[in-house]
Design an enzyme around this catalytic site. Structure first.
Site, PDB file in Angstrom:
ATOM      1  N   ASP A 191      -4.546   1.064   5.134  1.00  0.00           N
ATOM      2  CA  ASP A 191      -4.377   2.337   4.423  1.00  0.00           C
ATOM      3  C   ASP A 191      -5.712   3.058   4.343  1.00  0.00           C
ATOM      4  OD1 ASP A 191      -1.717   1.890   4.041  1.00  0.00           O
ATOM      5  OD2 ASP A 191      -1.786   1.844   1.847  1.00  0.00           O
ATOM      6  N   ASP A 193      -6.916   4.847   1.957  1.00  0.00           N
ATOM      7  CA  ASP A 193      -7.530   5.014   0.625  1.00  0.00           C
ATOM      8  C   ASP A 193      -8.017   3.711   0.007  1.00  0.00           C
ATOM      9  OD1 ASP A 193      -5.079   3.868   0.075  1.00  0.00           O
ATOM     10  OD2 ASP A 193      -4.225   5.666  -0.840  1.00  0.00           O
ATOM     11  N   TRP A 253       7.975   7.265   1.394  1.00  0.00           N
ATOM     12  CA  TRP A 253       7.208   6.197   0.762  1.00  0.00           C
ATOM     13  C   TRP A 253       8.051   4.941   0.477  1.00  0.00           C
ATOM     14  CZ3 TRP A 253       7.538   3.411  -3.673  1.00  0.00           C
ATOM     15  CH2 TRP A 253       6.395   2.671  -4.034  1.00  0.00           C
ATOM     16  N   GLU A 256       8.530  -0.225   3.974  1.00  0.00           N
ATOM     17  CA  GLU A 256       8.135  -0.660   5.336  1.00  0.00           C
ATOM     18  C   GLU A 256       7.293  -1.942   5.325  1.00  0.00           C
ATOM     19  OE1 GLU A 256       6.418   1.521   3.662  1.00  0.00           O
ATOM     20  OE2 GLU A 256       4.371   0.881   4.035  1.00  0.00           O
ATOM     21  N   ASP A 257       6.470  -2.103   4.284  1.00  0.00           N
ATOM     22  CA  ASP A 257       5.618  -3.302   4.210  1.00  0.00           C
ATOM     23  C   ASP A 257       6.448  -4.540   3.838  1.00  0.00           C
ATOM     24  OD1 ASP A 257       6.070  -2.163   1.730  1.00  0.00           O
ATOM     25  OD2 ASP A 257       3.966  -2.128   1.111  1.00  0.00           O
ATOM     26  N   MET A 283      -9.247   1.644  -4.796  1.00  0.00           N
ATOM     27  CA  MET A 283      -8.381   2.668  -4.212  1.00  0.00           C
ATOM     28  C   MET A 283      -8.868   4.032  -4.670  1.00  0.00           C
ATOM     29  SD  MET A 283      -4.242   3.129  -4.199  1.00  0.00           S
ATOM     30  CE  MET A 283      -4.008   4.634  -5.104  1.00  0.00           C
ATOM     31  N   HIS A 286      -5.340   9.094  -5.892  1.00  0.00           N
ATOM     32  CA  HIS A 286      -4.550  10.178  -5.292  1.00  0.00           C
ATOM     33  C   HIS A 286      -3.183  10.248  -5.958  1.00  0.00           C
ATOM     34  CE1 HIS A 286      -1.695   7.616  -3.063  1.00  0.00           C
ATOM     35  NE2 HIS A 286      -2.711   6.766  -2.975  1.00  0.00           N
ATOM     36  N   ARG A 288       1.025  11.149  -5.276  1.00  0.00           N
ATOM     37  CA  ARG A 288       1.958  10.998  -4.156  1.00  0.00           C
ATOM     38  C   ARG A 288       1.909  12.267  -3.295  1.00  0.00           C
ATOM     39  NH1 ARG A 288       6.428   7.843  -4.475  1.00  0.00           N
ATOM     40  NH2 ARG A 288       4.955   6.376  -5.344  1.00  0.00           N
TER      41      ARG A 288
HETATM   42  N1  UDP Z   1      -0.774   8.503   4.177  1.00  0.00           N
HETATM   43  C1  UDP Z   1      -1.455   9.629   4.622  1.00  0.00           C
HETATM   44  N2  UDP Z   1      -0.987  10.851   4.317  1.00  0.00           N
HETATM   45  C2  UDP Z   1       0.136  11.032   3.591  1.00  0.00           C
HETATM   46  C3  UDP Z   1       0.801   9.899   3.121  1.00  0.00           C
HETATM   47  C4  UDP Z   1       0.331   8.644   3.414  1.00  0.00           C
HETATM   48  O1  UDP Z   1      -2.485   9.516   5.287  1.00  0.00           O
HETATM   49  O2  UDP Z   1       0.506  12.193   3.351  1.00  0.00           O
HETATM   50  C5  UDP Z   1      -1.218   7.152   4.597  1.00  0.00           C
HETATM   51  C6  UDP Z   1      -2.544   6.746   4.032  1.00  0.00           C
HETATM   52  O3  UDP Z   1      -3.184   5.861   4.927  1.00  0.00           O
HETATM   53  C7  UDP Z   1      -2.122   6.016   2.794  1.00  0.00           C
HETATM   54  C8  UDP Z   1      -0.924   5.253   3.276  1.00  0.00           C
HETATM   55  O4  UDP Z   1      -0.300   6.150   4.174  1.00  0.00           O
HETATM   56  O5  UDP Z   1      -3.129   5.183   2.286  1.00  0.00           O
HETATM   57  C9  UDP Z   1       0.041   4.779   2.191  1.00  0.00           C
HETATM   58  O6  UDP Z   1       0.472   5.846   1.397  1.00  0.00           O
HETATM   59  P1  UDP Z   1       0.143   5.916  -0.185  1.00  0.00           P
HETATM   60  O7  UDP Z   1      -1.341   5.864  -0.346  1.00  0.00           O
HETATM   61  O8  UDP Z   1       0.805   7.097  -0.786  1.00  0.00           O
HETATM   62  O9  UDP Z   1       0.801   4.582  -0.719  1.00  0.00           O
HETATM   63  P2  UDP Z   1       0.407   3.724  -2.004  1.00  0.00           P
HETATM   64  O10 UDP Z   1      -0.784   4.349  -2.664  1.00  0.00           O
HETATM   65  O11 UDP Z   1       1.579   3.716  -2.875  1.00  0.00           O
HETATM   66  O12 UDP Z   1       0.090   2.376  -1.481  1.00  0.00           O
HETATM   67 MN    MN Z   2      -2.608   4.829  -1.740  1.00  0.00          MN
END
Ligand code: UDP
Ligand code: MN
Length: 340
Positions: A191, A193, A253, A256-257, A283, A286, A288
């Protein structure tokens, strides 16, 4: 007759006696020199006649060939590791700054110079519209991986357009595209972030699929839930291939994992994790993203994994590559993956 007379006269005069001596020594030298030439011709002729023994030749070649010194395998534990490091997230950081800090990286790739890395690892980052997160991740990840003495390449897979985001399909594309460039043996599905806090959290693959995010700052450094397999995961080419990669069917969202975990378990593989005090991440905050709303079908899809995994995955991943840019710090693959 006249010549004899003149010589006699000169000798008699005794004036040019030295000259005569000089002439004689010149003649003697010429005679000797031609003898040497004849001798050396004979030697070289004889040389071609004598068969040269193979091992003599080999000895000679080893002694004189300019072979570069062989690089040794990098140590099991890199001497460059620092342990827990304090991470910085400077708002003023630019891509140029990160490029300047990582002069040893070309087209997102790096290999240690004084030893041969133990693994060749491709880092795959699914991405859309998170430029600042990408910058922070690159800023920390390049030096982190270099301290681990890994041969690595970073690939950012950008979803083109604004249809619903599909993290899993982007990672499938990243895997397929990275393998076109180099035969990477290990893949880190990462990911954008999540920034690793401790460089003892090794970005290499194990005998079993490895989940690297045991703790995150936002969840009090606790595992998000039992069975969580998202965020950052390390799988060998063989392991990822065996499960047919991710499903391509998770749009939006979530899920998938978990689907990947089910695939791994169906293959009787077990998930391993590094110790909790090491596998820690920060992290970047951010909300959603728009275009990545929670997938309402995810529970239904997860019930079908066992039936569909063989035909939904790497072998059915259709997409259109729009561009591949080999930037200094990463390979940027922009892809049209279609819509739900
Ligand atoms: N992601 C992205 N742009 C988006 C949505 C998701 O680049 O508009 C990628 C990014 O790598 C992100 C990952 O998909 O870290 C997982 O999404 P998110 O961070 O929303 O999931 P969570 O924080 O719930 O793990
Ligand atoms: Mn995230």
């Amino acid at each position: 007759m006249g010549f004899c007379v003149s010589v006699g006269r000169i000798l008699r005069k005794g004036k040019c006696f030295v000259l005569v001596l000089l002439c004689l020594s010149v003649l003697a030298w010429i005679a000797n020199f031609s003898g040497e030439i004849a001798k050396s011709i004979q030697v070289s002729f004889n040389m071609t006649q004598i068969p040269v023994k193979a091992d003599t030749l080999r000895d000679h070649l080893t002694k004189h060939a300019s072979t570069p010194p062989l690089k040794v395998k990098c140590p099991q534990t890199s001497p460059l590791l620092k342990g827990a490091v304090k991470l910085s997230f400077e708002p003023s950081l630019t891509l140029k700054d990160v490029e300047n800090d990582n002069k040893g990286v070309t087209e997102g790739k790096y290999a240690p110079t004084d030893c041969t890395a133990r693994q060749s690892v491709a880092i795959l980052i699914p991405h859309r519209n998170r430029e600042k997160h990408l910058l922070y991740l690159l800023h920390h990840l390049h030096p982190f991986l270099q301290r681990q003495q890994i041969h690595y390449g970073i690939y950012v897979i950008q979803q083109a357009g604004d249809t619903t985001f599909n993290r899993a399909k982007l990672l499938n594309v990243g895997y397929l595209e990275a393998l076109k460039e180099y035969s990477w043996e290990c893949f880190i599905l990462h990911d954008v972030d999540l920034v690793p806090e401790n460089d003892h959290n090794l970005y290499v693959c194990d005998k079993q699929p490895k989940h690297l995010v045991v703790g995150r700052n936002v969840t009090g450094y606790k595992l998000r839930y039992k069975g969580y397999f998202g965020g950052v995961t390390a799988m060998t080419q063989k392991q990822f291939d065996k499960v047919n990669g991710f499903s391509n069917s998770y749009w939006g969202w979530g899920g998938e994992d978990d689907d990947l975990r089910i695939r791994v378990q169906l293959q009787k593989m077990t998930i391993v994790r590094p110790p909790a005090d090491i596998a820690r991440y920060t992290m970047v905050f951010h909300k959603r993203d728009s275009g990545n709303e929670a997938n309402k079908d995810r529970m239904q899809l997860l019930r079908q994994t066992q039936q569909v995994w063989r035909k939904d995955g790497l072998n059915s991943c259709s997409y259109k590559t729009l561009s591949i840019e080999r930037l200094p710090l990463y390979v940027n693959v922009t892809v049209d993956i279609g819509k739900p």
